[in-house]
Design a protein around this motif. Structure first.
Motif, PDB file in Angstrom:
ATOM      1  N   PRO A  85       0.744  -1.159   0.073  1.00 21.39           N
ATOM      2  CA  PRO A  85       0.099   0.074  -0.099  1.00 21.39           C
ATOM      3  C   PRO A  85       0.834   1.319   0.031  1.00 21.39           C
ATOM      4  O   PRO A  85       2.095   1.274   0.041  1.00 21.39           O
ATOM      5  CB  PRO A  85      -0.842   0.063   1.243  1.00 21.39           C
ATOM      6  CG  PRO A  85       0.031  -0.750   2.203  1.00 21.39           C
ATOM      7  CD  PRO A  85       0.782  -2.036   1.389  1.00 21.39           C
ATOM      8  N   GLU A  86       0.242   2.518   0.008  1.00 20.48           N
ATOM      9  CA  GLU A  86       0.939   3.645  -0.008  1.00 20.48           C
ATOM     10  C   GLU A  86       1.634   3.975   1.229  1.00 20.48           C
ATOM     11  O   GLU A  86       1.235   3.408   2.171  1.00 20.48           O
ATOM     12  CB  GLU A  86       0.104   4.943  -0.476  1.00 20.48           C
ATOM     13  CG  GLU A  86      -0.653   4.647  -1.627  1.00 20.48           C
ATOM     14  CD  GLU A  86       0.193   4.601  -2.782  1.00 20.48           C
ATOM     15  OE1 GLU A  86      -0.009   3.988  -3.697  1.00 20.48           O
ATOM     16  OE2 GLU A  86       0.968   5.458  -2.790  1.00 20.48           O
ATOM     17  N   GLU A 146      -5.503  -4.052   0.057  1.00 18.56           N
ATOM     18  CA  GLU A 146      -5.775  -3.483  -1.293  1.00 18.56           C
ATOM     19  C   GLU A 146      -6.341  -4.626  -2.233  1.00 18.56           C
ATOM     20  O   GLU A 146      -5.780  -5.634  -2.275  1.00 18.56           O
ATOM     21  CB  GLU A 146      -4.452  -3.064  -1.844  1.00 18.56           C
ATOM     22  CG  GLU A 146      -4.497  -2.150  -3.084  1.00 18.56           C
ATOM     23  CD  GLU A 146      -3.265  -1.502  -3.603  1.00 18.56           C
ATOM     24  OE1 GLU A 146      -2.854  -1.670  -4.735  1.00 18.56           O
ATOM     25  OE2 GLU A 146      -2.578  -1.195  -2.578  1.00 18.56           O
ATOM     26  N   THR A 170      -6.872   1.647  -2.357  1.00 23.39           N
ATOM     27  CA  THR A 170      -5.425   1.986  -2.453  1.00 23.39           C
ATOM     28  C   THR A 170      -5.557   2.989  -1.157  1.00 23.39           C
ATOM     29  O   THR A 170      -6.340   3.863  -1.026  1.00 23.39           O
ATOM     30  CB  THR A 170      -4.792   2.558  -3.509  1.00 23.39           C
ATOM     31  OG1 THR A 170      -4.829   1.760  -4.575  1.00 23.39           O
ATOM     32  CG2 THR A 170      -3.404   3.129  -3.115  1.00 23.39           C
ATOM     33  N   ALA A 175      -0.820   8.581  -5.420  1.00 19.59           N
ATOM     34  CA  ALA A 175      -1.655   7.407  -5.528  1.00 19.59           C
ATOM     35  C   ALA A 175      -2.836   7.760  -6.372  1.00 19.59           C
ATOM     36  O   ALA A 175      -3.029   6.649  -7.288  1.00 19.59           O
ATOM     37  CB  ALA A 175      -2.333   6.892  -4.145  1.00 19.59           C
ATOM     38  N   THR A 215      -3.095   5.371  -9.985  1.00 14.35           N
ATOM     39  CA  THR A 215      -4.165   4.286 -10.018  1.00 14.35           C
ATOM     40  C   THR A 215      -5.436   4.921 -10.909  1.00 14.35           C
ATOM     41  O   THR A 215      -6.232   4.050 -11.155  1.00 14.35           O
ATOM     42  CB  THR A 215      -4.843   3.979  -8.672  1.00 14.35           C
ATOM     43  OG1 THR A 215      -5.126   5.071  -7.899  1.00 14.35           O
ATOM     44  CG2 THR A 215      -3.468   3.425  -7.846  1.00 14.35           C
TER      45      THR A 215
END
Length: 260
Positions: A7-8, A19, A53, A64, A68
């Motif tokens: 993940p971020e 996620e 996310t 992000a 995405t």
């Protein structure tokens, strides 16, 4: 076996931030620096079958969204790095995306600023996950039923003109007295709803149902805040308040609605 994409980065790491499968039909970015809240939101949205996310600060939230290209963004106002308002400005300047903002304060000024930088809706903490999902689904339905300009132009339904207000429904552009108005998708939908029946009072509940797809009255302040945003962008005389009832688009004297 390769490990799944992490993940971020988060300002306050929370192990296992989920996620969902990239095959999910709806992609959501959640930008929230409180790990417990971020995890709870992500878990609920993953349970809906959505790809989620998580980002924990302003810069990683912007990255992000750019990476995405999500269908929806859930965005906290108070974030490390830079705040949610700046995140909203940056992502909307790249490509418009529906944004639901989360705020810890029930402050109308904060809400109006959020709407002014491109947010479509807001919720005040604490909030119910059920209502959050309902609002996100309503945002998604509105986006899905609004064709992109290139498609809409082939199904043009004309130009709506009321006094010096012009609403081009093919391109979703609005001008007043020849000056363009930069409206968010929700502001445009609200204006069009009012403009289709100028002079007719629409209740807040009607507007919630028609514009937001909500079937209850829990979000009437959302209507009020968006009306204030319209007045700020188009002039205070355009939308008339009928106290205790709702709103109507003001019809200028000696001006008739025309269809091109």
């Amino acid at each position: 076996m390769s490990s799944p994409r992490p993940p971020e980065k988060r300002a306050h790491p929370s192990p296992g931030a989920p996620e969902a499968s990239p095959a999910a039909s709806t992609r959501v970015v959640v930008v929230e620096d409180e790990p417990t809240i971020a995890r709870a939101i992500a878990d609920r949205l993953v349970a809906e079958g959505w790809a989620v996310t998580v980002a924990g600060d302003g810069p990683s939230g912007v990255e992000a969204v750019r990476r995405t290209e999500p269908d929806l963004v859930v965005l906290d106002v108070m974030l490390p790095g830079f705040d949610g308002l700046e995140v909203c400005r940056r992502i909307q300047s790249d490509a418009p995306v529906p944004v639901l903002m989360l705020t810890a304060r029930d402050d109308e000024t904060d809400m109006l600023v959020g709407l002014g930088v491109g947010a479509d809706d807001y919720m005040t903490k604490p909030f119910s996950m059920r209502e959050l999902v309902a609002r996100l689904k309503a945002l998604l339905r509105r986006v899905q039923r609004s064709p992109a300009p290139a498609v809409a132009e082939t199904q043009a339904t004309g130009i709506l003109q009321i006094g010096d207000l012009v609403v081009d429904r093919a391109s979703r552009r609005v001008t007043r007295a020849g000056e363009p108005a930069h409206l968010t998708p929700t502001e445009y939908d609200l204006l069009l709803c009012l403009a289709q029946t100028p002079g007719t009072v629409l209740t807040r509940e009607q507007l919630l149902a028609d514009v937001w797809d909500w079937v209850d009255a829990t979000g009437t302040r959302t209507v009020d805040s968006h009306v204030k945003a319209l007045r700020r962008k188009l002039g205070p005389d355009l939308v008339r308040t009928v106290h205790g009832v709702g709103y109507a688009l003001e019809v200028p004297e000696d001006e008739d609605e025309t269809e091109a």
